[in-house]
Design a protein around this motif. Structure first.
Motif, short mmCIF file in Angstrom:
data_model
loop_
_atom_site.label_atom_id
_atom_site.label_comp_id
_atom_site.label_asym_id
_atom_site.label_seq_id
_atom_site.Cartn_x
_atom_site.Cartn_y
_atom_site.Cartn_z
N TYR A 401 8.38 38.04 48.73
CA TYR A 401 7.35 38.23 49.75
C TYR A 401 7.53 37.14 50.80
N GLN A 402 7.31 37.45 52.09
CA GLN A 402 7.62 36.52 53.17
C GLN A 402 6.92 35.18 53.00
N LEU A 403 5.67 35.17 52.57
CA LEU A 403 4.96 33.90 52.38
C LEU A 403 5.67 33.03 51.36
N TYR A 404 6.16 33.63 50.28
CA TYR A 404 6.84 32.85 49.25
C TYR A 404 8.17 32.31 49.77
N LEU A 405 8.87 33.11 50.58
CA LEU A 405 10.12 32.63 51.18
C LEU A 405 9.85 31.45 52.10
N ASP A 406 8.77 31.52 52.86
CA ASP A 406 8.42 30.42 53.76
C ASP A 406 8.15 29.13 52.98
N LEU A 407 7.53 29.25 51.81
CA LEU A 407 7.17 28.08 51.03
C LEU A 407 8.41 27.38 50.45
#
Length: 619
Positions: A401-407
């Motif tokens: 998920y994009q949020l997890y990739l950002d983190l």
């Protein structure tokens, strides 16, 4: 990969010890002998003065050297041993404080940058990488095709790399192989914007060997060529290989682009053929006469049919192998192409062979592929396990998920491919990860918290089980992470000291009657309960119903914690009770923790007694 580890001091040995368990390599471990002559703990072995002798002894035996020493000392130790980047082992230096893992030499081809990243991840250190590609944020040119099993061919590698480092226009010509590599480069890089007539250098990704004479050019060769072989009994490996090389050269095809061999089942014990495949690490596909007879070919032979039961061996075998590699269900309508019809090569002394070459639509990769199913914890990189960091450092592809990739973005590096999916596309994530791993890539699938708690581990394993996965290809590891339940408990104090349970209120995959039954049972059983996925904009009723179920079974003053965005920006923890809980404080990024009959609040903490008998005052 075989590695030599040099840690002269006891402190250096203690620092380096995690490498031996986290990096599954074959190790040669050197340290200075104890002054009292006591033996060193295994696997360490003592070196006699000088250390340079141990380094020189290990140098030709290993693919990498790790030193826990000052950089200057390492430079002096290895200087007499250095030859060139194609023969020297990777060299990584770690300071005794464990702060840095420095790629000293052998960065790309030797693998020092990749090794430095792994060492840094295993020790919780910072990798120090100084290559031009690292500074530009692009994949190293000489590692571009490695994840896909491509072979490096001839070319002016230094000239093209220098053009890239200077930011000059470099053109790409690609005739075969996956386009996935492009996603590892910045989308606006000039590599994709340069017309051939404007280029000062060129990268060719092809099965052929042709190049532009006036431009510095390098060749990457995807393994797309399948060689059909028919031969007399006893034909030598040398004759078959020499014949193949002559045929490839005449057709302008690269030897490095050969994926494997294909022939009739009758040839399973043909010594020369087996030796040729083994010498180059090529697979051999063996086909029955009936299977080969069903493949249309341009040059069938009645004599061959009468001899072995099929009118074609070399052409049919090459086409069928290429078609199967391309995933064609109907071989007669396949996307494979016969590039070179059969040719006969005969020698009175060494035998005779018939060769044909077909090109597959998809390249073959000798890599087995690997899946890491990673729990990234609550979001703060400091809460990520060392094993997870190590996996992220090695992954070719990271999916989530994009949020997890950002983190996890600060832990990623140039050359890695990141594929983001929306929060409702778990099935697509699992399918994509498996497909890439089956192509030989190392794939990390990330979930927040723990991958096995409402994460991606179950879905990926379910798909693999349904596809009759053999448990080997691709290989798989599930790496645990700190779950939201654990993160909330740590922030709150000690609310989970008795039995507890977790229940997701999302009815997207679980019917609401089943969720309701579990809520009633948990409420009546006096568990401490963590409610996951409690409430979204479209899904309001489930949380309100859950609240009513607990209010019917427990007192209104039961302590409750509402925890949002734990260990990351925007963290909020609100302590309340069942009776005073405001549903407007709850959303999909929130975990709701409901205490049991013994849980109590003490300041900003929640405590659930374990049941020990306590004295009147702490001793």
């Amino acid at each position: 990969m075989k590695l030599a580890l040099f840690a002269p001091t006891p402190r250096g040995r203690r620092l380096a010890q995690p490498l031996l368990s986290l990096l599954p390599e074959e190790w040669i471990c050197w340290s200075k002998a104890n002054p009292q002559r006591e033996p060193l703990p295994p696997p360490w072995q003592a070196y006699g003065d000088p250390l340079a002798a141990a380094v020189a002894q290990s140098w030709p035996q290993v693919q990498g050297c790790i030193f826990v020493l000052p950089v200057g000392s390492v430079v002096r130790l290895i200087a007499p041993l250095l030859q060139d980047k194609y023969r020297d082992p990777a060299v990584v230096v770690v300071d005794e404080a464990g702060r840095w893992a420095i790629s000293l030499c052998g960065g790309h081809v030797g693998g020092a940058e990749a090794l430095a990243r792994r060492v840094a991840a295993a020790l919780g250190a910072e990798p120090i990488l100084t290559s031009a590609s690292e500074g530009l944020g692009i994949p190293p040119l000489d590692l571009l095709g490695d994840p896909y099993g491509w072979q490096r061919g001839a070319g002016d590698w230094n000239g093209v790399a220098a053009a890239l480092a200077r930011g000059e226009p470099v053109a790409v010509e690609q005739t075969c192989g996956t386009q996935l590599w492009r996603r590892a480069w910045p989308a606006d890089h000039s590599l994709f914007l340069t017309a051939p007539d404007q280029a000062v250098a060129q990268i060719r990704i092809s099965e052929s060997t042709t190049s532009l004479d006036k431009l510095p050019t390098v060749h990457w060769h995807p393994r797309v060529l399948w060689v059909g072989v028919g031969c007399e009994r006893g034909t030598s490996r040398a004759w078959m290989e020499g014949s193949l090389r002559r045929l490839l050269q005449a057709q302008g095809l690269a030897f490095e682009a050969v994926a494997g061999l294909a022939t009739l089942e009758l040839k399973r014990d043909e010594a020369g053929l087996l030796e040729l495949a083994q010498a180059h690490g090529w697979p051999i596909q063996f086909f029955s006469a009936a299977a080969l007879a069903g493949i249309p070919v341009p040059h069938p032979s009645e004599a061959v049919r009468q001899a072995v039961g099929t009118p074609s061996v070399a052409e049919a075998a090459a086409l069928l192998a290429a078609q199967r590699m391309s995933g064609d269900e109907d071989p007669a309508q396949g996307r494979a192409t016969l590039l070179c019809p059969k040719q006969v090569f005969a020698s009175e002394s060494e035998g005779a062979c018939t060769l044909a070459i077909a090109r597959a639509a998809q390249e073959y990769s000798p890599r087995a592929g690997h899946l890491w199913l990673i729990g990234t914890g609550p979001g703060d990189p400091a809460q990520l396990t060392l094993a997870a960091r190590l996996a992220l450092a090695q992954a070719d592809v990271v999916i989530g998920y994009q949020l997890y990739l950002d983190l996890v973005a600060p832990l990623l590096h140039p050359g890695q491919i990141c594929e983001a999916f929306s929060i409702t596309q778990e099935v697509q994530r699992a399918q994509r990860a498996i497909a890439l791993a089956q192509q030989g890539l190392q794939v990390a699938v990330i979930s927040s918290g723990d991958a096995g708690i409402y994460g991606m581990a179950g879905l990926v394993l379910e798909y693999l089980a349904r596809s009759s996965w053999d448990g080997i290809r691709p290989s798989l590891e599930v790496l645990p992470g700190i779950s939201a339940l654990q993160a909330a408990a740590a922030r709150l104090g000690a609310p989970l000291m008795q039995d507890f349970c977790a229940i997701s209120l999302s009815d997207r995959l679980t019917p609401w009657p089943a969720i309701e039954q579990r809520l009633q049972a948990a409420a009546q059983a006096d568990f401490v309960v963590a409610l996951y996925n409690p409430r979204s904009r479209q899904r309001l009723d489930p949380f309100l119903k859950a609240l009513q179920i607990f209010l019917a079974a427990r007192p209104a003053h039961t302590p409750v914690a509402v925890a949002r965005n734990l260990y990351r920006s925007g963290e909020v923890i609100h302590l309340t009770t069942l009776g005073e809980l405001d549903p407007e404080q709850v959303d999909m990024f929130t975990l709701v923790l409901i205490g049991n009959s013994q849980t109590f609040r003490y300041g900003s903490r929640l405590i659930t007694p374990r049941g020990y008998r306590l004295s009147a005052s702490p001793e």
